[in-house]
Design a protein around this motif. Structure first.
Motif, short mmCIF file in Angstrom:
data_model
loop_
_atom_site.label_atom_id
_atom_site.label_comp_id
_atom_site.label_asym_id
_atom_site.label_seq_id
_atom_site.Cartn_x
_atom_site.Cartn_y
_atom_site.Cartn_z
N ARG A 185 40.18 -1.40 22.01
CA ARG A 185 39.64 -0.65 20.96
C ARG A 185 40.02 -1.72 19.80
N TYR A 186 39.08 -2.64 19.59
CA TYR A 186 39.19 -3.45 18.42
C TYR A 186 37.61 -3.71 18.15
N THR A 187 37.45 -4.26 16.93
CA THR A 187 36.18 -4.83 16.42
C THR A 187 36.30 -6.05 15.40
N SER A 188 35.46 -6.93 15.47
CA SER A 188 35.47 -7.83 14.50
C SER A 188 34.15 -7.73 13.52
N VAL A 189 34.60 -8.21 12.24
CA VAL A 189 33.71 -8.11 11.12
C VAL A 189 33.92 -9.31 10.34
N GLU A 245 37.74 2.25 8.16
CA GLU A 245 37.43 3.41 9.15
C GLU A 245 36.05 3.95 9.45
N THR A 246 35.18 3.75 8.61
CA THR A 246 33.76 3.76 8.62
C THR A 246 33.40 2.67 9.71
N ILE A 247 33.46 1.48 9.62
CA ILE A 247 32.93 0.44 10.33
C ILE A 247 33.65 0.53 11.73
N TYR A 248 34.92 0.97 11.70
CA TYR A 248 35.61 0.97 13.00
C TYR A 248 35.01 2.12 13.91
#
Length: 274
Positions: free
Chosen positions: A80-84, A95-98
């Protein structure tokens, strides 16, 4: 207390790195002044209990965690990760992006790692109670997704040479994959895998999607699942010319680091990047 090369009476000189995963915990103690000073230990978890309950027991039962350390790193192994991209990141949007990428779960906190070498921000989450237990015992700890130090280390490593590089870190039931074009991150993702064939399927699909060259671009393999790694290397030889096994301990400035091989690749990456 002395164990191996580590004298815990001098713990305020050392770095403690704790790695938390649903399939087990581990930690390393490292003396950055004397790189041959390493200590590594694993800790089994009760899969019938929550992460927080396991962490509470781990903190209570592990004497080595009760010393004072120069620096404390806590790595969370999670998909549960994401990169920006760093230039698009704003704290208040975290939090919105996640939650555009993941379904919201109760009682979790979203954290971020700003990666200066790769100009990327990694967003990840941790159970609030787990975070509370760890923060109470280690008020100055730094929290990382295990993906973050790998991105930083591989960003630097991929700048060598003139070709694209695909990296795979193979765990017991999952695989982290990183695609880099001379220091520029093109892809980072994690996949659930049950065998070496699963790994080969994902890697060859990524290779095709990114239009990598079978003759000149490179695949680098690492990870604690040595059986999958060896099988995968054999399976892919018929498709890809340049396949390598990553040897991170070569990046430490000492010949006394045999125990580094026991330490998960993400912790090795973090120590190299410090």
């Amino acid at each position: 207390m002395t164990n191996g090369n580590i004298d815990f009476t001098k713990s305020n000189q050392y770095t403690l790195s704790i790695r938390l995963s649903t399939d087990g915990f581990s930690f390393s103690v490292y003396n950055p002044l004397e790189e041959c000073d390493f200590y590594f230990r694993t800790y089994s978890v009760n899969t019938q209990q929550s992460m927080a309950a396991n962490v509470k027991a781990f903190l209570a039962q592990t004497d080595e965690l009760k010393y004072t350390y120069r620096q404390i790193n806590i790595l969370i192994h999670t998909v549960r990760y994401t990169s920006v991209p760093l230039e698009l990141f704003e704290d208040e949007q975290m939090e919105t992006i996640y939650y555009q990428n993941f379904r919201k779960q109760n009682n979790e906190i979203v954290l971020c790692n700003v990666l200066g070498k790769s100009n990327v921000v990694v967003l990840f989450s941790i159970d609030k109670l787990t975070h509370l237990f760890l923060s109470e015992q280690f008020p100055n700890a730094r929290f990382f997704s295990t993906i973050s130090p790998q991105i930083e280390y591989l960003t630097s490593r991929s700048k060598l040479g003139n070709n694209n590089k695909l990296y795979a870190n193979i765990h017991a039931n999952s695989m982290d994959v990183f695609a880099l074009d001379k220091g520029r991150l093109q892809l980072v993702n994690s996949y659930a895998v049950n065998n070496a064939g699963d790994c080969a399927y994902y890697l060859l699909n990524i290779w095709k999607q990114l239009t990598y060259d079978q003759e000149h671009d490179e695949l680098h393999l690492t990870g604690d699942n040595i059986v999958y790694r060896q099988q995968l290397s054999e399976q892919l030889k018929q498709y890809l010319r340049r396949i390598f096994i990553i040897n991170p301990q070569a990046d430490f400035n000492t010949s006394h680091t045999a125990r580094i091989e026991d330490i998960p690749f993400d912790i090795q990456s973090l120590l190299i990047c410090e």
